[in-house]
Scaffold this motif. Sequence first.
Motif, short mmCIF file in Angstrom:
data_model
loop_
_atom_site.label_atom_id
_atom_site.label_comp_id
_atom_site.label_asym_id
_atom_site.label_seq_id
_atom_site.Cartn_x
_atom_site.Cartn_y
_atom_site.Cartn_z
N ASP A 1 0.82 -1.21 0.00
CA ASP A 1 0.00 0.00 0.00
C ASP A 1 0.86 1.27 0.00
O ASP A 1 0.45 2.29 -0.55
N VAL A 2 2.04 1.19 0.63
CA VAL A 2 2.88 2.40 0.68
C VAL A 2 4.03 2.35 -0.34
O VAL A 2 4.57 3.39 -0.71
N ALA A 3 4.38 1.15 -0.80
CA ALA A 3 5.50 1.04 -1.75
C ALA A 3 5.03 1.06 -3.20
O ALA A 3 5.77 1.49 -4.08
N GLY A 4 3.81 0.57 -3.46
CA GLY A 4 3.31 0.54 -4.84
C GLY A 4 2.36 -0.62 -5.05
O GLY A 4 2.80 -1.74 -5.33
N ARG A 5 1.06 -0.36 -4.93
CA ARG A 5 0.07 -1.44 -5.00
C ARG A 5 -0.10 -1.99 -6.42
O ARG A 5 -0.34 -3.18 -6.60
N ASP A 6 0.01 -1.14 -7.43
CA ASP A 6 -0.18 -1.62 -8.80
C ASP A 6 0.81 -2.72 -9.16
O ASP A 6 0.45 -3.74 -9.75
N VAL A 7 2.06 -2.52 -8.79
CA VAL A 7 3.11 -3.49 -9.12
C VAL A 7 2.84 -4.84 -8.46
O VAL A 7 3.22 -5.89 -8.97
N ALA A 8 2.14 -4.83 -7.33
CA ALA A 8 1.85 -6.07 -6.61
C ALA A 8 1.02 -7.03 -7.45
O ALA A 8 1.03 -8.24 -7.20
N ASN A 9 0.31 -6.52 -8.44
CA ASN A 9 -0.54 -7.36 -9.28
C ASN A 9 0.16 -7.86 -10.53
O ASN A 9 -0.41 -8.63 -11.29
#
Length: 374
Positions: A235-243
């Motif tokens: 949530d703080v580092a980059g949620r889009d990349v998590a997908n």
Amino acid sequence: MRILMAPDKFAGTLTAVEAAQAMAEGWSRTAPDAEVVTAPMADGGPGFVDVLHASVGGQILAVTVRGPIGVPVPATLLVAGETAYIESAQACGLALLPTEDDGRTPLPGVSSRASTYGVGELISAAIDAGATRVVVGLGGSGTNDGGAGLLAALGATSEPAGVLAGGPERLADVRSVNLDAARARLAGVELVAASDVDNPLLGLRGATNVFGEQKGIVGDEAKLAADAALTAFADVAGRDVANWKGAGAAGGLGYALLLLGGRREPGFTTVAQAVELPDLVAASDVIVTGEGKLDWQSMDGKVPVGVAELAGAAMRPCIVLAGVVEVGNRELRANGIEAAYSLVDVVGEEEAFARPAQSLAALAERVAKTWSRR
């Protein structure tokens, strides 16, 4: 007649290099006039560096890095030209975690403190060695920290300070992450995540739910807590990349590499290109591959199927020698494998584990009677 031996490791018993040598030795007993060529393979997990070194040469650099629970561990990286190859399992592998008395099962809760910091140190060492392209083999990890430790080792900071390097149990408290220093450290460097895993970081198909149990994250409560910690981090580092595909590889190491601008490619493809496997396949009459256990997971991007696909494209027969075969003939044929032979079925489980190289050579000797010209 030209025979190509292109196996993966037989986990726990033989490296890919040892397996290829044993298979070649056994085959030559039956067909001494055959030209037997070895091309040990890997998909990014343990053995990645050794396999590439055996095929492409280069310089092995020995370093000491922080292991998953903070104890210094020896590791190596391969520098070939301007490319450095790193095996993440050497710094954060499952084999580096303290275990139960069986020597295999991680102690309860240990993975909650395990960090990927050492992998970041390996990347830093590769950059210091002059590499402009760094390929990180992902697989066999004992960590589930989303690569937070890796980021910390490369200079990333957080609020509260220090939580990135403390394992997933600390990530639940993270309020912010600054990646500027880590990205600056990698300026001008091409970063590649080599992995056969395309899972996202979070959710039902994420790192925790799919791979957590083998790292000691057992039970719904433990999995929910671990996934929640990764969610707080993302949530703080980059949620889009998590997908993105591969973000969940190696307990989320893929996620950290993608955050830093890296790209994912299948680990098998990385190795196959480096050793020029398509050309070796096309120049051979029979292709032999193998691994410790040929099961349903093998059908999803693992070495045997990758080799079989290349063999099919070249219209060459591909067979598999495995410790155990748990796949039926129909599924084998659907994946381009003509036949699979089980080491345990031929020599028995006790002998297979007690004398793996000799047993594999004996299996290859027997199989060659069917597949060699006489």
